[in-house]
Write an enzyme that holds these catalytic residues in place. Structure first.
Site, short mmCIF file in Angstrom:
data_model
loop_
_atom_site.label_atom_id
_atom_site.label_comp_id
_atom_site.label_asym_id
_atom_site.label_seq_id
_atom_site.Cartn_x
_atom_site.Cartn_y
_atom_site.Cartn_z
N LYS A 1 -17.30 17.59 23.51
CA LYS A 1 -16.59 17.96 22.34
C LYS A 1 -17.28 19.43 21.87
O LYS A 1 -18.46 19.65 22.33
CB LYS A 1 -17.07 17.13 21.15
N LYS B 1 -16.24 12.43 30.29
CA LYS B 1 -14.67 12.61 30.64
C LYS B 1 -14.39 13.70 29.55
O LYS B 1 -14.97 14.22 28.54
CB LYS B 1 -13.80 11.23 29.99
N ASP C 1 -11.63 15.52 27.21
CA ASP C 1 -10.80 15.10 26.05
C ASP C 1 -9.12 15.19 26.58
O ASP C 1 -8.88 15.61 27.55
CB ASP C 1 -10.93 15.76 24.79
N GLU C 2 -8.50 14.27 25.98
CA GLU C 2 -7.12 14.04 26.46
C GLU C 2 -6.13 15.32 26.37
O GLU C 2 -5.29 15.48 26.95
CB GLU C 2 -6.36 12.86 25.57
N HIS D 1 -6.39 7.15 29.56
CA HIS D 1 -6.16 7.57 28.34
C HIS D 1 -4.59 7.02 27.67
O HIS D 1 -3.81 7.29 28.34
CB HIS D 1 -6.63 8.95 27.96
N ARG D 2 -4.82 6.56 26.32
CA ARG D 2 -3.38 5.96 25.99
C ARG D 2 -3.02 6.91 24.73
O ARG D 2 -2.14 6.40 23.74
CB ARG D 2 -3.74 4.58 25.51
N HIS E 1 -8.33 2.90 27.69
CA HIS E 1 -8.69 2.62 26.29
C HIS E 1 -7.82 1.45 25.68
O HIS E 1 -6.79 1.52 25.55
CB HIS E 1 -8.18 4.10 25.51
N LYS F 1 -12.68 4.81 14.45
CA LYS F 1 -11.91 5.71 13.58
C LYS F 1 -10.48 5.43 13.70
O LYS F 1 -9.69 6.11 12.91
CB LYS F 1 -12.24 7.15 13.88
N SER G 1 -13.13 3.50 22.22
CA SER G 1 -13.33 4.89 21.99
C SER G 1 -12.91 5.43 20.65
O SER G 1 -11.58 4.47 20.28
CB SER G 1 -12.81 5.81 23.01
N GLY G 2 -13.46 6.27 19.91
CA GLY G 2 -12.80 6.69 18.55
C GLY G 2 -13.79 6.28 17.37
O GLY G 2 -13.64 5.27 16.92
N GLY G 3 -14.65 7.39 17.15
CA GLY G 3 -15.18 7.12 16.03
C GLY G 3 -16.61 6.33 16.30
O GLY G 3 -17.42 5.79 15.37
N ALA H 1 -18.50 7.69 23.09
CA ALA H 1 -18.84 8.32 21.62
C ALA H 1 -18.78 9.95 22.03
O ALA H 1 -19.47 10.41 22.92
CB ALA H 1 -20.21 8.14 21.28
N GLY I 1 -17.94 12.48 19.03
CA GLY I 1 -18.95 13.10 17.86
C GLY I 1 -20.01 12.35 17.43
O GLY I 1 -21.05 12.97 17.16
C1 CAP Z 1 -13.05 9.83 20.59
C2 CAP Z 1 -11.44 10.50 21.31
C3 CAP Z 1 -10.42 9.53 21.76
C4 CAP Z 1 -9.92 8.77 21.02
C5 CAP Z 1 -8.78 7.92 21.26
C6 CAP Z 1 -11.10 11.37 20.20
O1 CAP Z 1 -13.79 10.89 20.11
O2 CAP Z 1 -12.03 11.27 22.37
O3 CAP Z 1 -9.47 10.41 22.26
O4 CAP Z 1 -11.01 7.84 20.45
O5 CAP Z 1 -8.62 6.76 20.75
O6 CAP Z 1 -10.71 12.63 20.43
O7 CAP Z 1 -10.96 10.78 19.05
P1 CAP Z 1 -14.85 10.44 19.21
P2 CAP Z 1 -8.07 5.41 21.53
O8 CAP Z 1 -15.82 9.79 19.87
O9 CAP Z 1 -15.50 11.93 18.54
O10 CAP Z 1 -14.21 9.91 17.88
O11 CAP Z 1 -8.99 5.08 22.45
O12 CAP Z 1 -8.27 4.22 20.42
O13 CAP Z 1 -6.72 5.61 21.91
MG MG Z 2 -10.27 12.13 22.76
#
Ligand code: CAP
Ligand code: MG
Length: 430
Positions: free
Chosen positions: A162, A188, A190-191, A279-280, A312, A319, A352-354, A375, A377
């Site tokens: 991040k 990894k 980010d998407e 990633h989904r 994922h 979050k 993943s996510g929050g 994680a 953030g």
């Molecule tokens: C997590 C994340 C993931 C999401 C996807 C984001 O970052 O990289 O892409 O969690 O969610 O960008 O939000 P944080 P899921 O740790 O900073 O939240 O796996 O539910 O599809």
């Molecule tokens: Mg992401």
């Protein structure tokens, strides 16, 4: 609806051999028709029917190819759950693969004017289908072997670099180094990061791998990195080559923007011998509405067939997603990914996510230890920076593995204490 039509497209459960059919379960809401009639609309449209009888049907078509509604439960007058058996012979598993399966079991039906809502809840595949797929090359066991965690069985700690975009290759590598030194197992992209000008794939992979090689020589630890190579299908293998040439030990792809076949293309290519992180993003456009769309379970089954080693599937607390029904659904998806599926290897579920240290306990408690906890953030937002963020996350995992309450563990673990001070003991999304 005539008895003749009902006769062609319905049957009884005892006539259905699950080894000779793909079984699809749908939630259906018909417009001014019974649930059985709504089911027949789907079975007809997706096998041999159209809006009127045609003069061109042969005996073979009418006898062998119709999909059949064989079970249904009515919730309200116009809504309920139906099961449809699609005979294996209707499909072209060998060359049509997942696209052909989806065009049938999840095709025109979603646009049918006869249906107010329809949701594909589940798919059950016979061996004849599954054996045409190679599935994951590594699975949970293979990924654990690479990281030497087979014995400990602890959750893997992952991080997403991040901010999600904007760092250049050197800056990305610096963050990766800090996270790896702090103790993450997996890093990894980010998407949304692929090959943007500010962070080209080749320079990014080579910088990050230099950093991870340094970590290896300083600590002896292997840390995996998955660059995101999501792209147009015709470019996918080229990007995979670029990433592998620069030493990528895993590859990442966004399955819904690129398609299940993108995952399969990578997984079944003999020259790609690294795990695939899937990633989904975009899934919620289909999975979130409880009355319409496609369930995450179906997506998970297709990703395992296609060969995803990590997928994922959501967090029990975090979050993303709908808080109320989250854990229960995720547990059943993760159980599928970890369980037996004929001869295919497993897929490692990713939460993943929050995620941040204070919600690690609850996620492990609800989702189990065979999980990649990621994680972004929750690591890079730590008051003392990335390295301390990774240490704090590992402390939280250690506490959960040892069965020590987080608040207790935080007392004499500085990084964890600071994380808890910043984010509190609340869930990320409350
Ligand atoms: C997590 C994340 C993931 C999401 C996807 C984001 O970052 O990289 O892409 O969690 O969610 O960008 O939000 P944080 P899921 O740790 O900073 O939240 O796996 O539910 O599809
Ligand atoms: Mg992401």
């Amino acid at each position: 609806m005539s008895d003749e039509v009902l006769g062609v497209f319905t049957t009884t459960p005892d006539k259905i051999d699950p080894e000779k059919n793909i079984i699809a379960t749908y939630y259906v809401e018909g417009r001014d028709m019974s649930i059985l009639e709504a089911g027949v609309k789907i079975a007809a449209e997706e096998s041999i029917g159209t809006w009127t009888e045609v003069t061109t049907a042969t005996e073979f078509i009418i006898k062998k190819l119709p999909a059949k509604v064989y079970e249904y439960t009515t919730e309200n007058r116009n809504s309920g759950v139906i099961k449809i058996a699609y005979p294996n012979i209707l499909f072209d598993f060998e060359t049509g693969g997942i696209p052909n399966i989806l065009s049938i079991v999840a095709g025109n039906l979603f646009g049918s004017g006869s249906l107010k809502n329809v949701r594909l809840l589940d798919l059950q595949f016979p061996h004849e289908v599954v054996r045409t797929f190679k599935g994951p090359k590594f699975g949970i066991e293979g990924v654990r072997k690479l990281l030497d965690t087979l014995k400990s069985g602890r959750p893997h700690l992952g991080t997403i670099i991040k901010p999600k975009v904007g760092l250049n290759p050197k800056e990305t590598a610096k963050v990766a180094y800090e996270a790896a030194i702090g103790g993450v197992d997996f890093i990894k992209d980010d998407e949304t990061l692929t090959n943007q000008k500010f962070c080209p794939l080749d320079a990014r992979v080579s910088s990050v791998m230099d950093a991870l090689d340094r970590v290896k020589s300083e600590t002896g630890r292997t840390v995996l990195y998955a660059p995101n190579i999501t792209t147009e299908t015709y470019r996918l293998l080229d990007l995979a080559d670029v990433a592998l040439k620069h030493g990528a030990p895993t590859l990442m792809v966004d399955v819904l923007p690129s398609g299940f076949s993108a995952v399969r293309l990578l997984a079944e290519d003999p020259s790609i011998n690294v795990p695939l992180h899937v990633h989904r993003c975009m899934h919620a456009a289909m999975t979130r509405n409880p009355e319409h769309g496609i369930s995450m379970m179906v997506i998970a089954k297709l990703v395992r067939l296609a060969g995803g080693d990590q997928l994922h599937t959501g967090t029990a607390v975090g979050k993303m997603g709908e808080k109320e029904k989250r854990a229960e659904e995720i547990v059943s998806i993760n159980d599928f990914l970890k369980g037996k599926f004929y001869n295919l290897k497993t897929t490692f579920p990713v939460a993943s996510g929050g995620i941040h240290p204070a919600i690690v306990h609850l996620n492990i408690y609800k989702l189990g230890k065979d999980i990649v906890l990621q994680a972004g953030g929750g690591i890079h937002g730590h008051p003392m920076g990335t390295r301390a963020g990774a240490i704090a996350m590992n402390q939280a995992i250690d506490a959960a593995m040892e069965g020590v309450p987080l608040e207790e563990y935080a007392k004499d673990h500085e990084e964890l204490k600071l994380a808890v001070q910043k984010w509190g003991l609340r869930f990320a999304d409350k």
